[in-house]
Motif scaffolding. Structure first.
Motif, PDB file in Angstrom:
ATOM      1  N   TYR A  37      11.936   4.548   5.720  1.00 33.49           N
ATOM      2  CA  TYR A  37      10.765   4.209   5.630  1.00 33.49           C
ATOM      3  C   TYR A  37       9.898   4.300   4.361  1.00 33.49           C
ATOM      4  O   TYR A  37       9.456   3.414   3.903  1.00 33.49           O
ATOM      5  CB  TYR A  37       9.720   4.642   6.682  1.00 33.49           C
ATOM      6  CG  TYR A  37       8.857   5.714   6.388  1.00 33.49           C
ATOM      7  CD1 TYR A  37       7.652   5.583   5.851  1.00 33.49           C
ATOM      8  CD2 TYR A  37       9.323   7.039   6.637  1.00 33.49           C
ATOM      9  CE1 TYR A  37       6.907   6.722   5.415  1.00 33.49           C
ATOM     10  CE2 TYR A  37       8.645   8.309   6.183  1.00 33.49           C
ATOM     11  CZ  TYR A  37       7.509   7.878   5.723  1.00 33.49           C
ATOM     12  OH  TYR A  37       6.724   9.021   5.088  1.00 33.49           O
ATOM     13  N   ILE A  61       8.701   0.765   2.639  1.00 34.64           N
ATOM     14  CA  ILE A  61       7.082   0.771   2.310  1.00 34.64           C
ATOM     15  C   ILE A  61       6.959   0.066   0.800  1.00 34.64           C
ATOM     16  O   ILE A  61       5.758  -0.626   0.881  1.00 34.64           O
ATOM     17  CB  ILE A  61       6.539   2.150   2.676  1.00 34.64           C
ATOM     18  CG1 ILE A  61       5.108   1.978   2.946  1.00 34.64           C
ATOM     19  CG2 ILE A  61       6.740   3.173   1.580  1.00 34.64           C
ATOM     20  CD1 ILE A  61       4.233   3.347   3.438  1.00 34.64           C
ATOM     21  N   TYR A 117       2.609  -3.000   5.760  1.00 33.26           N
ATOM     22  CA  TYR A 117       3.955  -2.234   6.408  1.00 33.26           C
ATOM     23  C   TYR A 117       3.627  -1.686   7.766  1.00 33.26           C
ATOM     24  O   TYR A 117       2.653  -1.139   7.955  1.00 33.26           O
ATOM     25  CB  TYR A 117       4.342  -1.330   5.396  1.00 33.26           C
ATOM     26  CG  TYR A 117       5.687  -0.418   5.870  1.00 33.26           C
ATOM     27  CD1 TYR A 117       6.942  -1.307   5.887  1.00 33.26           C
ATOM     28  CD2 TYR A 117       5.487   0.728   6.283  1.00 33.26           C
ATOM     29  CE1 TYR A 117       7.924  -0.766   6.425  1.00 33.26           C
ATOM     30  CE2 TYR A 117       6.917   1.231   6.625  1.00 33.26           C
ATOM     31  CZ  TYR A 117       8.140   0.497   6.513  1.00 33.26           C
ATOM     32  OH  TYR A 117       9.126   1.039   7.168  1.00 33.26           O
ATOM     33  N   GLN A 118       4.742  -1.934   8.537  1.00 35.24           N
ATOM     34  CA  GLN A 118       4.575  -1.299  10.045  1.00 35.24           C
ATOM     35  C   GLN A 118       5.624  -0.276   9.756  1.00 35.24           C
ATOM     36  O   GLN A 118       6.640  -0.461   9.809  1.00 35.24           O
ATOM     37  CB  GLN A 118       4.820  -2.429  11.171  1.00 35.24           C
ATOM     38  CG  GLN A 118       4.590  -1.725  12.445  1.00 35.24           C
ATOM     39  CD  GLN A 118       4.924  -2.813  13.569  1.00 35.24           C
ATOM     40  OE1 GLN A 118       6.070  -3.194  13.811  1.00 35.24           O
ATOM     41  NE2 GLN A 118       3.525  -3.329  13.899  1.00 35.24           N
ATOM     42  N   CYS A 119       5.010   1.109  10.177  1.00 41.67           N
ATOM     43  CA  CYS A 119       6.133   2.192  10.058  1.00 41.67           C
ATOM     44  C   CYS A 119       6.516   2.694  11.328  1.00 41.67           C
ATOM     45  O   CYS A 119       5.669   2.535  12.161  1.00 41.67           O
ATOM     46  CB  CYS A 119       5.209   3.275   9.293  1.00 41.67           C
ATOM     47  SG  CYS A 119       6.004   4.760   9.084  1.00 41.67           S
ATOM     48  N   GLU A 129       1.800   8.509  11.744  1.00 49.49           N
ATOM     49  CA  GLU A 129       1.288   8.689  10.532  1.00 49.49           C
ATOM     50  C   GLU A 129       1.500  10.155   9.797  1.00 49.49           C
ATOM     51  O   GLU A 129       1.317  10.469   8.778  1.00 49.49           O
ATOM     52  CB  GLU A 129      -0.424   8.287  10.561  1.00 49.49           C
ATOM     53  CG  GLU A 129      -0.970   9.065  11.596  1.00 49.49           C
ATOM     54  CD  GLU A 129      -2.585   8.703  11.528  1.00 49.49           C
ATOM     55  OE1 GLU A 129      -3.227   8.049  10.620  1.00 49.49           O
ATOM     56  OE2 GLU A 129      -3.255   8.835  12.621  1.00 49.49           O
ATOM     57  N   PRO A 143       3.670   9.610   6.284  1.00 46.72           N
ATOM     58  CA  PRO A 143       3.354   8.202   6.031  1.00 46.72           C
ATOM     59  C   PRO A 143       2.031   8.016   5.505  1.00 46.72           C
ATOM     60  O   PRO A 143       1.783   7.155   4.729  1.00 46.72           O
ATOM     61  CB  PRO A 143       3.706   7.554   7.353  1.00 46.72           C
ATOM     62  CG  PRO A 143       4.810   8.310   8.085  1.00 46.72           C
ATOM     63  CD  PRO A 143       4.219   9.756   7.598  1.00 46.72           C
ATOM     64  N   ALA A 160       1.128   6.086   2.194  1.00 48.37           N
ATOM     65  CA  ALA A 160       0.219   4.928   2.308  1.00 48.37           C
ATOM     66  C   ALA A 160      -1.195   5.020   1.146  1.00 48.37           C
ATOM     67  O   ALA A 160      -1.516   4.102   0.499  1.00 48.37           O
ATOM     68  CB  ALA A 160      -0.259   4.818   3.586  1.00 48.37           C
ATOM     69  N   ILE A 179      -1.253  -0.042   6.330  1.00 50.05           N
ATOM     70  CA  ILE A 179      -0.311   0.298   7.038  1.00 50.05           C
ATOM     71  C   ILE A 179      -0.705   0.484   8.518  1.00 50.05           C
ATOM     72  O   ILE A 179      -1.881   0.759   9.012  1.00 50.05           O
ATOM     73  CB  ILE A 179       0.386   1.833   6.515  1.00 50.05           C
ATOM     74  CG1 ILE A 179       1.430   2.340   7.025  1.00 50.05           C
ATOM     75  CG2 ILE A 179      -0.975   2.964   6.666  1.00 50.05           C
ATOM     76  CD1 ILE A 179       2.318   3.411   6.449  1.00 50.05           C
ATOM     77  N   TYR A 210       0.940   1.593  12.553  1.00 49.40           N
ATOM     78  CA  TYR A 210       2.369   2.508  13.122  1.00 49.40           C
ATOM     79  C   TYR A 210       2.824   2.007  14.391  1.00 49.40           C
ATOM     80  O   TYR A 210       2.037   1.627  15.245  1.00 49.40           O
ATOM     81  CB  TYR A 210       1.706   3.934  13.285  1.00 49.40           C
ATOM     82  CG  TYR A 210       1.191   4.461  11.945  1.00 49.40           C
ATOM     83  CD1 TYR A 210       1.997   5.082  10.861  1.00 49.40           C
ATOM     84  CD2 TYR A 210      -0.183   4.376  11.695  1.00 49.40           C
ATOM     85  CE1 TYR A 210       1.383   5.537   9.539  1.00 49.40           C
ATOM     86  CE2 TYR A 210      -0.775   4.676  10.299  1.00 49.40           C
ATOM     87  CZ  TYR A 210       0.246   5.389   9.297  1.00 49.40           C
ATOM     88  OH  TYR A 210      -0.077   5.869   7.944  1.00 49.40           O
TER      89      TYR A 210
END
Ligand code: NAD
Ligand code: AKB
Length: 323
Positions: free
Chosen positions: A188, A192, A202-204, A208, A250, A254, A266, A268
């Motif tokens: 990721y 990202i 962005y979808q992680c 987080e 993350p 971000a 971002i 999740y």
């Protein structure tokens, strides 16, 4: 590394190999570094000698080593953590039988020095997660981690039993802009940047607050070459050295990207990679690497993010011009 060395890089076209081969060829000359992988269709590393190989084919490996009179091997061919959870038996074969083929050819042919990477995946859910020491509980819960821990034990065994000069580090998650990552849990932190520049969103696949040890690729390549150039007497750990760069979550990365791209968003959606990440350390104590061979990382989160964004932006602009 001596100017007379001839180096074979197996798994040359992956995330690490792409940068390592370029660096080695710059130092030694293009002809002295043989890139070996399953295919060269992408054109990567074709500015010097290339050989198609499946590392599971020991005879082919012998043939290449003898053809070029190879003196050092960097064995990077492997499946990574996320892919290996989906293909455990294939991954086990590639990671273990592949390593045995390399260790055996190195021993039989008297290859001077071998590098094989381990990973922070050797640690597990009951390992101390902060500032994880070099020697501690190792109970990996992924097939990948089990293969890396077994690999470490075999490397040390070949050193003790046969005197094979094999060296290794436990890489953290590696971040680079020159190639796509190959199926890891830490991927990721590469994707990202591409999505931040392309879509500002962005979808992680990790939540987080998932803090993991990471490292920028220039530091990883420098560490690898520094360890390989260290006098043998100073290499006191023959399983694999802990290696630390940057630790972040993350949410942290971000926030850093937002300082460059304020509109970046971002979200999740954790998937099967979340429990893998939850079983790994948050940060690593690499004091033995610092003491034994003078390791010191150069990139922090801000410096890494700035360089990633600069280079990916350039690459995306060049790609757009070619359309
Ligand atoms: P990658 O997946 O990007 O590249 C691996 C390369 O090996 C690919 O080019 C692939 O084609 C090749 N390969 C796969 N199976 C092969 C086979 N049977 N024969 C020959 N080649 C084969 O991986 P990477 O990120 O470059 O990682 C290289 C090594 O470093 C692996 O051992 C990996 O476990 C280790 N490592 C990587 C990271 C990371 O974050 N990238 C972290 C810790 C350890
Ligand atoms: C992975 O996520 O599988 C790799 C690693 C840490 O070994 N990046």
């Amino acid at each position: 590394m001596k100017p007379s060395d001839t180096i074979l890089v197996i798994g040359s076209n992956g995330q690490i190999g792409t940068e390592l081969v370029a660096d080695l060829r710059q130092q030694l000359g293009e002809d002295r570094v043989i890139a070996a992988d399953l295919s060269f269709a992408s054109g990567v590393n074709t500015n010097g000698p290339t050989e198609i190989i499946d590392v599971l084919d020991g005879n082919r490996l012998q043939e290449i080593v003898s053809k070029y009179q190879v003196t050092q091997v960097f064995h990077l061919a492997a499946l990574l953590s996320a892919t290996m959870e989906k293909k455990p038996k294939l991954g086990w074969r590639i990671n273990m039988e592949g390593l045995f083929n390399v260790l055996d050819v190195a021993r039989e042919r008297g290859i001077g020095r071998v590098f094989w990477p381990s990973s922070i995946a050797v640690f597990g859910p009951t390992t101390p997660r902060d500032n994880t020491p070099q020697n501690t509980i190792m109970d990996p819960s992924t097939v990948y981690g089990i293969s890396k821990l077994a690999g470490e034990r075999w490397c040390e065994y070949y050193f003790l039993k046969y005197g094979l000069d094999i060296r290794s580090v436990r890489y953290p998650g590696l971040i680079g802009h020159k190639s796509e990552p190959g199926g890891g849990t830490t991927d990721y932190a590469v994707h990202i940047f591409h999505e931040a520049l392309r879509a500002h969103a962005y979808q992680c696949f990790l939540n987080e607050n998932t803090m993991l040890p990471m490292m920028y690729m220039p530091d990883a390549i420098r560490a690898t070459l520094k360890l390989m150039d260290t006098p043998a007497a100073n290499v006191k750990i023959r399983s694999a050295y802990n290696l630390a760069g940057i630790s972040f979550s993350p949410k942290d990365i971000a926030a850093e990207i937002k300082t460059h791209i304020p509109e970046f968003q971002i979200s999740y959606l954790p998937d099967f990679r979340q429990p893998i990440a939850d079983s790994w350390p948050r940060s690593i104590d690499d004091s033995p690497a610092k003491a034994d061979w003078g390791w010191m990382p150069e990139y922090d989160l801000a410096k890494m993010a700035q360089d990633m964004l600069h280079n990916i932006k350039k690459k995306q602009a060049e790609a757009a011009l070619q359309l």
